[in-house]
Design a protein around this motif. Structure first.
Motif, short mmCIF file in Angstrom:
data_model
loop_
_atom_site.label_atom_id
_atom_site.label_comp_id
_atom_site.label_asym_id
_atom_site.label_seq_id
_atom_site.Cartn_x
_atom_site.Cartn_y
_atom_site.Cartn_z
N TYR A 1 -11.66 9.66 3.01
CA TYR A 1 -11.81 9.76 1.56
C TYR A 1 -13.11 10.42 1.14
O TYR A 1 -13.45 10.43 -0.05
N GLU B 1 -0.69 6.46 -3.34
CA GLU B 1 -1.55 6.42 -4.52
C GLU B 1 -2.65 5.37 -4.38
O GLU B 1 -3.79 5.58 -4.79
N TYR B 2 -2.29 4.21 -3.82
CA TYR B 2 -3.24 3.12 -3.61
C TYR B 2 -3.16 2.69 -2.14
O TYR B 2 -2.46 1.75 -1.79
N PRO B 3 -3.91 3.38 -1.26
CA PRO B 3 -3.73 3.18 0.18
C PRO B 3 -4.62 2.12 0.82
O PRO B 3 -4.54 1.93 2.04
N VAL B 4 -5.45 1.43 0.05
CA VAL B 4 -6.45 0.52 0.62
C VAL B 4 -6.29 -0.86 -0.01
O VAL B 4 -6.11 -0.99 -1.23
N LEU C 1 0.84 -1.19 0.00
CA LEU C 1 0.00 0.00 0.00
C LEU C 1 0.88 1.24 0.00
O LEU C 1 1.96 1.27 0.58
N ARG D 1 -4.64 -3.61 -4.51
CA ARG D 1 -4.61 -2.32 -3.80
C ARG D 1 -5.38 -1.30 -4.65
O ARG D 1 -5.29 -1.29 -5.87
N ARG E 1 -7.61 2.78 -4.62
CA ARG E 1 -7.98 4.04 -3.97
C ARG E 1 -9.49 4.19 -4.10
O ARG E 1 -10.13 3.65 -5.00
N VAL F 1 -12.62 6.80 -4.40
CA VAL F 1 -12.92 8.17 -4.84
C VAL F 1 -14.43 8.36 -4.78
O VAL F 1 -15.18 7.57 -5.38
N SER G 1 -7.88 0.60 -9.30
CA SER G 1 -6.62 -0.12 -9.11
C SER G 1 -5.72 0.16 -10.30
O SER G 1 -6.11 0.87 -11.23
N ASP H 1 -11.87 5.30 7.16
CA ASP H 1 -11.58 5.48 5.74
C ASP H 1 -12.67 6.30 5.06
O ASP H 1 -12.38 7.11 4.16
#
Length: 677
Positions: free
Chosen positions: A599, A555-558, A552, A669, A671, A673, A611, A595
């Motif tokens: 977000y 840019e891709y934290p989840v 993680l 992984r 993000r 939005v 992804s 989260d």
């Protein structure tokens, strides 16, 4: 009004589930004189099924009788990039054209131009396995069926050799039950009565899973570890077992090899370090290890969930070695269960044309189907059966794009108009498990099942085996095994001479329908060792926790998890709106409140999940069932049920596991939005 005549028959469920239930199916004759399934439940006399069927399969009659079920051969009349327009054709017209086009592919591109794609839409040995014989006789590339079980299978083989499991009827004797990486109430529901019996006798149940599902809620305690850290937790438990003398020295000396390697690896995994990596409290880890170390018998039911990571094979292997340290394999109800399939000592030397696979035959990993469908890979034809890759395969967007190629012949054998079927050049109507005879093993218990063809096939539906044999004749295949009947198959596979099959004949199996293997009353397969080269449980090389390469980042934290839903079995029931409604009518993403706040996501609003591979839109459900940094989408929904018409596997990559070349669906992984409006 006169009641329509009905009768009950007993049949084995064909679907990919450890329970392999013996079902009581009611067949009712309609005013058109055609018998149909009208009701389904469990066989009350079967010791595993015990009179109930799962929440999904009770609805199988609606699937078998669905108004959109394909009942006649269909030929596409327009481009695969457009909404399909079908024309009904005769079987001879379809088979003649398909065979001619396959012959052209074989003549111009060679056998490597043809690829089968299949999985476990039926677990029947005839219609699910033996039908591969055609492709092996033609010399086509071998499809490695890796999407589910191979990471776990190879991990188990490294430690124990043959895959044996604790008999579910012995689980009631356990006094500690650990459900690790498995939502068993949804995916192994016939284990539940045995869990409940153990609990009533004083057993404690602990669930280890990254999110709170039905099984975690049922358990006495839930350890919500970070995804992919199962090996770290297992090593932390091992640390405590060694530190406190909670190991079985006698069993280790007699039945294992490599203990020094494991001791050295575990020495580094103090509770504090384990807590840092897994996200669990150090005292929780100590208490968990003490429970495993001091409670006999301890039963650990592992699932494939922990294998869906880059290092998933090692995750599972680490957990499965715990009973070898505690000696639980010596105790009734103690030990570990992944798969019972190794107990079925069938003669498989020619099953599915296995003897036709040459050493130089090229292999295609089914997780890399998107890559195989790329024009540069050279495929000219693909035949798909017992699977729905447009929904279930990794990198599903590129799978769909590959199937839409105008120069690729796509033939799909199906019981439902799946999204894969809608991308076909030909859809060939397949029979259901009540409409053809077949033989079934199990990976959750020790009963062989046989189904007679109790229903006449509706319309012009035909078994997979019939289709393959008709194509084989047109292609000039002379290999005898391609043309086996079910009776030929039974005579072959039951003729192994193994004690587990003692007294089991084709005649008995046909007469009784469900027959137990000839196992001892107390089946303790690893009590004194294992079926490995050393004859002992192989503890070395010691498992190690490794962080994923797809770490993680900003840019891709989840981390995205895509576990099974309670009312689905992969994509089999996606055609039934009542089961979709039972799951909430559309797929949702479970997001922890932290989260959601970070977000800008709103409960019941929509989010775009992005992804490196693709993007989908899903409704948000804010819940502490998830954990910070982890999003969960339950169930392999058909894309048609999603708000944007996409499968969740638009996001997943073709990355393979460390062992067995398995799938890494939980490695994704993303993000999150927010989507306005």
């Amino acid at each position: 009004m006169t009641a329509l005549p009905a009768r009950d028959v007993l049949l084995t469920c064909p679907l990919d589930c450890p329970d392999a239930c013996r079902l009581k199916v009611t067949l009712t004759r309609g005013e058109d004189s055609q018998e149909r399934m009208t009701k389904l439940t469990g066989d009350p006399a079967h010791p595993i099924t015990r009179g109930f069927a799962c929440a999904k399969t009770v609805h199988y009659p609606a699937r078998a009788n669905h108004p959109e079920r394909p009942l006649y051969p269909l030929k596409r009349l327009n481009a695969k990039t457009e909404a399909p327009v079908w024309g009904r054709v005769s079987w001879d017209e379809a088979l003649d054209d398909i065979a001619a086009r396959l012959r052209q592919v074989l003549d111009t591109r060679g056998p490597q131009g043809l690829l089968r794609y299949n999985y476990a839409g039926t677990m029947g040995l005839m219609e699910g396995t033996h039908v591969h014989a055609l492709f092996r006789a033609l010399g086509a590339p071998e499809l490695d069926e890796t999407i589910c079980a191979t990471a776990g299978s190879e991990a188990w083989a490294m430690g124990y050799g043959t895959r044996y499991a604790v008999d579910p009827r012995d689980v009631a004797h356990a006094r500690l039950i650990v459900l690790w990486g498995i939502n068993s109430l949804s995916t192994n529901s016939h284990l539940t009565p045995h869990l409940t019996a153990a609990r009533k006798a004083g057993a404690r149940i602990i669930a280890v899973d990254p999110y709170r599902n039905r099984t975690a809620a049922y358990a006495d305690e839930h350890l919500k570890l970070k995804p992919g850290t199962d090996a770290a937790l297992a090593l932390g438990v091992m640390h405590e077992l060694f530190a406190h003398g909670w190991t079985d020295a006698e069993y280790i000396a007699e039945a294992t090899v490599g203990i020094e390697d494991v001791q050295q690896a575990a020495a580094e995994w103090t509770p504090a370090r384990t807590a840092e990596v897994t996200g669990l409290d150090a005292d929780v880890i100590r208490a968990f290890a003490q429970a495993i170390g001091t409670t006999r018998p301890t039963y650990i039911r592992v699932g494939y969930g922990m294998t869906r990571h880059e290092h998933g094979g090692t995750n599972l292997r680490a957990v499965t070695l715990l009973p070898a340290l505690t000696g639980d394999w010596r105790h009734r109800g103690g030990g570990c269960a992944l798969s019972a399939s190794g107990a079925f000592k069938l003669n498989r030397t020619r099953l599915g044309g296995a003897h036709l696979i040459r050493p130089d035959t090229p292999h295609v990993n089914m997780n890399e189907y998107a890559r195989a469908l790329h024009p540069e890979a050279g495929l000219g034809a693909t035949v798909i059966y017992n699977c729905n890759p447009a929904v279930v395969a990794p990198d599903a967007g590129r799978v769909r794009a590959g199937l839409q190629r105008g120069d690729l012949l796509v033939v799909v054998l199906e019981q439902a108009m799946t999204e894969t079927a809608q991308l076909a050049d030909y859809v060939l109507p397949a029979t259901t498990f009540a409409e053809h005879p077949d033989l079934y093993t199990s990976y959750g218990h020790h009963f062989l099942g046989y189904n007679h063809a109790e229903l006449a096939a509706p319309g012009e539906a035909r078994p997979n085996s019939w289709v393959m044999q008709q194509l084989a004749r047109r292609l000039g295949v002379t290999e005898p095994s391609v043309y086996w009947t079910v009776d030929d198959l039974l005579a072959e596979v039951l003729n192994s001479g193994h004690p587990h099959l003692a007294g089991i004949t084709p005649e008995r199996l046909k007469a009784e329908g469900s027959v137990p293997l000839s196992l001892p009353d107390l089946f303790l397969p690893y009590a004194h060792g294992a079926e490995t080269p050393s004859g002992k449980v192989q503890l070395s090389p010691a498992p190690q926790h490794r962080e994923p390469r797809a770490a993680l980042n900003a840019e891709y934290p989840v981390r995205l998890l895509t576990p099974p839903a309670h009312h689905f079995l992969n994509s089999t029931y996606g055609v039934l709106e009542n089961l979709n409604r039972a799951e909430g009518s559309e797929p949702c993403v479970l997001v922890h409140p932290q989260d959601a706040q970070a977000y800008g996501l709103q409960d019941a609003g929509y989010a775009r999940l992005e992804s490196e591979i693709g993007a989908v839109r899903r409704r948000v459900k804010v819940t502490d069932a998830a954990q910070p940094g982890t999003a969960v989408v339950e169930g392999t929904w058909w894309g048609l049920s999603a708000p944007d018409g996409t499968s969740i596997n638009e996001l997943t990559a073709q990355t393979l596991t460390d062992l067995g070349g398995g799938s890494t669906f939980h490695n994704t992984r993303i993000r999150l939005v927010p989507v306005e409006g």
